[in-house]
Design an enzyme around this catalytic site. Structure first.
Site, mmCIF file in Angstrom:
data_model
loop_
_atom_site.group_PDB
_atom_site.id
_atom_site.type_symbol
_atom_site.label_atom_id
_atom_site.label_comp_id
_atom_site.label_asym_id
_atom_site.label_seq_id
_atom_site.Cartn_x
_atom_site.Cartn_y
_atom_site.Cartn_z
ATOM 1 N N GLY A 109 2.353 13.217 -10.478
ATOM 2 C CA GLY A 109 2.549 14.208 -12.169
ATOM 3 C C GLY A 109 2.242 15.074 -11.882
ATOM 4 O O GLY A 109 2.466 16.430 -12.475
ATOM 5 N N TYR A 152 -1.272 -3.451 0.958
ATOM 6 C CA TYR A 152 -0.149 -1.779 1.845
ATOM 7 C C TYR A 152 0.755 -1.720 1.708
ATOM 8 O O TYR A 152 1.150 -0.382 1.189
ATOM 9 C CB TYR A 152 -1.448 -2.345 2.943
ATOM 10 C CG TYR A 152 -1.598 -0.424 3.385
ATOM 11 C CD1 TYR A 152 -1.649 0.343 3.444
ATOM 12 C CD2 TYR A 152 -0.505 -0.571 4.645
ATOM 13 C CE1 TYR A 152 -1.459 1.876 3.892
ATOM 14 C CE2 TYR A 152 -0.577 0.730 5.715
ATOM 15 C CZ TYR A 152 -0.537 2.018 5.139
ATOM 16 O OH TYR A 152 -1.361 2.662 6.054
#
Ligand code: UDP
Length: 319
Positions: A109, A152
């Protein structure tokens, strides 16, 4: 930090970590201004203390899973924030999932808002316990989504998916590096990974702890080579994942013997249980990086390991 509009600004998330701090040094050497963001959950201020007072450097203490606001222009966002050692992501599984998902969303973003190029630090863990060897970028992997390493692996796989979606949907200039095992100065002595573990044990005269029978393989890349490949990838116009790593593969048993040889330590070997879902083999196919980026590793194993041993020598006993 003040910057004129012609100055290149790079944001490095995870900037106080092992890779983030080496990347920062490279970017400063290239003439960039660097804004590093890190919540220090696994990063270390010792990795960046040499930058104190550098007018081209700014450090922001923040968790990238929270909204990122920065004034002014940004040219490059390098998203390196994440725990990266198996014992870290077992200890802090939810922050690991959050930084790979929410943190990547925020970093994308920020890059989108600024019109910046973006690079995701992804991982060979996307291949899981691979059934194809060596691993090429078009292999989709063999990952256990609900195992202890899944926090992960799946966070990074999500991170790759959202990075590609932002590239395709928003036309962003995004890049994805799949990082294979990397070593060098500024790794944490106690981060549990095999390189600091064996060097620390050899230097303090403790037995080297081989997990399992030691027949599993890894391929170790020195940090300066890795950073060079990553820099070239960001500057390229290629948008799909690229492996960066050193194809020199060895068993963990052989790695232990090499550490004993290079340190001259006379200590023994002790076997411990193999962690769940520990990949049996790992070796990058770097054909794509060679072709696209004209890149390949240059630092040989002895040279890289000696530099790493020197770094750890005065840390043993004080960490
Ligand atoms: N390993 C080991 N002894 C240690 C630490 C790790 O034998 O003290 C093994 C581990 O089981 C794995 C390999 O070394 O097979 C590399 O482990 P590391 O934690 O460095 O990273 P990974 O490549 O598994 O992400």
């Amino acid at each position: 930090m003040s910057a004129s509009s012609s100055q290149i600004i790079s944001v490095v998330t995870g900037g106080a970590g092992f890779l983030g701090s080496h990347l920062t040094d490279r970017l400063l050497a290239e003439g960039h201004k660097v804004i590093a963001i890190d919540n220090l959950i696994t990063g270390n201020v010792a990795n960046i203390e040499h930058l104190a007072g550098n007018k081209n450097y700014k450090f922001i203490s923040q968790d990238v899973t929270e909204y990122l606001f920065l004034p002014g222009k940004v040219d490059y966002v390098w998203h390196f924030a994440s725990p990266a050692s198996p014992i870290d992501y077992l200890r802090i599984p939810i922050p690991t999932l959050k930084v790979g998902s929410l943190g990547t969303h925020n970093a994308l973003g920020l890059a989108k808002n600024k019109g910046a190029a973006f690079l995701l630090a992804s991982t060979s863990e996307c291949y899981g316990d691979p059934l194809i060897h060596p691993q090429k970028e078009d292999y989709w992997g063999n990952v256990n989504p609900i195992g202890p390493r899944g926090v992960y692996d799946e966070a990074k796989r999500f991170a790759e998916a959202i990075t590609m979606a932002y590239h395709r949907f928003h036309g962003m200039n995004n890049h994805i590096v799949r990082i294979f095992n990397t070593y060098g100065p500024r790794m944490r002595l106690n981060d549990g990974r095999v390189v600091p573990a064996f060097i620390g044990q050899a230097l303090s005269g403790e037995p080297l702890t081989i997990f399992g029978d030691g027949k599993q393989t890894r391929s170790f890349c020195f940090v300066s080579d890795l950073i060079d490949g990553i820099f070239r990838l960001m500057m390229s116009d290629y948008h799909e994942p690229v492996n960066i790593g050193n194809p020199r593969e060895m068993t963990i048993r052989e790695f232990a013997d090499q550490i004993l040889r290079i340190t001259g330590a006379k200590t023994s070997i002790e076997h411990k249980p193999l962690p769940v879902d520990d990949p049996k083999v790992r070796q990058p196919d770097i054909g794509l990086a060679r072709k696209l980026l004209g890149w390949e590793p240059k630092v040989d194993f002895d040279e890289g390991i000696k530099a790493t041993i020197e770094y750890f020598r005065d840390k043993v006993g004080v960490a």
